[in-house]
Design a protein around this motif. Structure first.
Motif, PDB file in Angstrom:
ATOM      1  N   ASN A 149      -5.070 -16.801 -10.576  1.00 11.42           N
ATOM      2  CA  ASN A 149      -4.617 -16.150 -12.080  1.00 11.42           C
ATOM      3  C   ASN A 149      -5.677 -16.347 -12.911  1.00 11.42           C
ATOM      4  O   ASN A 149      -5.919 -17.352 -13.429  1.00 11.42           O
ATOM      5  N   THR A 177      -3.686 -20.090  -7.430  1.00 13.46           N
ATOM      6  CA  THR A 177      -2.441 -20.054  -6.832  1.00 13.46           C
ATOM      7  C   THR A 177      -2.369 -19.721  -5.483  1.00 13.46           C
ATOM      8  O   THR A 177      -1.192 -19.878  -4.782  1.00 13.46           O
ATOM      9  N   SER A 184      -6.598  -7.860  -9.741  1.00 11.25           N
ATOM     10  CA  SER A 184      -5.155  -8.133  -9.271  1.00 11.25           C
ATOM     11  C   SER A 184      -4.882  -6.644  -9.477  1.00 11.25           C
ATOM     12  O   SER A 184      -5.612  -5.640  -9.764  1.00 11.25           O
ATOM     13  N   ASP A 206      -2.279 -11.573  -8.799  1.00  7.68           N
ATOM     14  CA  ASP A 206      -3.655 -12.504  -8.860  1.00  7.68           C
ATOM     15  C   ASP A 206      -4.753 -11.647  -8.200  1.00  7.68           C
ATOM     16  O   ASP A 206      -4.847 -10.829  -7.543  1.00  7.68           O
ATOM     17  N   TRP A 207      -6.078 -12.185  -8.732  1.00  6.21           N
ATOM     18  CA  TRP A 207      -7.346 -11.755  -8.253  1.00  6.21           C
ATOM     19  C   TRP A 207      -7.585 -12.511  -6.766  1.00  6.21           C
ATOM     20  O   TRP A 207      -6.940 -13.690  -6.597  1.00  6.21           O
ATOM     21  N   HIS A 217      -6.638 -17.053  -4.061  1.00  4.48           N
ATOM     22  CA  HIS A 217      -6.108 -16.227  -4.974  1.00  4.48           C
ATOM     23  C   HIS A 217      -5.863 -17.170  -6.416  1.00  4.48           C
ATOM     24  O   HIS A 217      -5.568 -18.197  -6.440  1.00  4.48           O
TER      25      HIS A 217
END
Length: 260
Positions: free
Chosen positions: A78, A4, A56, A24-25, A76
């Motif tokens: 998902n 992302t 996240s 997101d991570w 980033h």
């Protein structure tokens, strides 16, 4: 696994704050210099070759070290669809590791960065394929570290058993039972990690005790030999000399005055 966001930083004045719960991570990989992050009020210094994975919905703050240039990639992700595949993405807290595969990981990140910038047809599919490959390398290293920690724990259990039973005849069968593994596995693992056989470690433990007792107790050499597990004093003399270069009586002559 969906990418992302992606950016590359090269700066000595960078700072970033993510106070909100980002869905997101975030994955950071430093390729030069070092920078600092605070995650849940814990400080984490990142240096070249280290990666940091932030779950996240985790607030964080980061900045450059003043006057020091650093370079890093920041992704980033998902990760919802990949959480069942990669245990790393199931961790409740942030993860930081030094990679042993710097060139491979840096190369994959450069490929993702190039694709993300050029945006050629199907670039997203290619970037996410590289991203998944990248996580395979990270997960393998994580698993290896976990295995190493588990192995070290088993060896510590065996050492503890020996410390409590060194005066007896300690066998690989007993150590296998101690760690719930086969005797041969226990013996092999012990030697692999310590560089010593079980017997050698038992002798070392006995002789360390003997040295202390020869200097500080009122017992005779024969009594000490029997106490630590050597029923044959002459064998005790040979083992002691081989391991210390001394004979027991040399330590007895320097013994402290024992108050009776």
């Amino acid at each position: 696994m969906q990418l992302t966001g992606f950016h590359y930083d090269k700066s000595s004045t960078w700072n970033e704050e993510q106070p909100n719960e980002r869905p997101d991570w975030t994955l950071i990989f430093v390729i030069y210099g070092h920078c600092v992050y605070w995650i849940n009020e814990k400080k984490q210094v990142l240096e070249k070759g280290q990666w940091l994975l932030i779950p996240s919905e985790t607030p964080f703050y980061g900045r450059s070290v003043p006057t020091k240039i650093h370079e890093k990639f920041v992704l980033h992700v998902n990760a919802q669809a990949a959480q069942d595949i990669f245990p790393l993405l199931q961790q409740p807290s942030y993860t930081c590791r030094q990679t042993g595969k710097f060139d491979i990981i840096a190369d994959r990140l450069r490929l993702i960065h190039r694709g993300w910038q050029d945006k050629q047809p199907y670039y997203m599919a290619l970037c996410e394929a590289h991203l998944q490959e990248l996580f395979v390398y990270l997960q393998r290293e994580w698993d290896q570290a976990a295995t190493t920690s588990a192995t070290a724990l088993l060896v510590e259990q065996m050492k503890g058993y020996i410390q409590n039973h060194y005066r007896e005849h300690v066998t690989k069968d007993e150590l296998g039972t101690c760690i719930s593994r086969s005797p041969n596995y226990a013996a092999s693992l012990f030697r692999q990690v310590t560089g010593q056989t079980i017997s050698e470690f038992v002798h070392v433990t006995r002789i360390k005790t003997a040295v202390y007792m020869l200097r500080h107790s009122a017992l005779t050499v024969t009594e000490i030999a029997e106490f630590i597990g050597y029923n044959d004093p002459s064998y005790f003399y040979r083992v002691f000399r081989r391991m210390t270069g001394l004979v027991p009586t040399e330590l007895v002559s320097d013994r402290e005055t024992i108050r009776k």
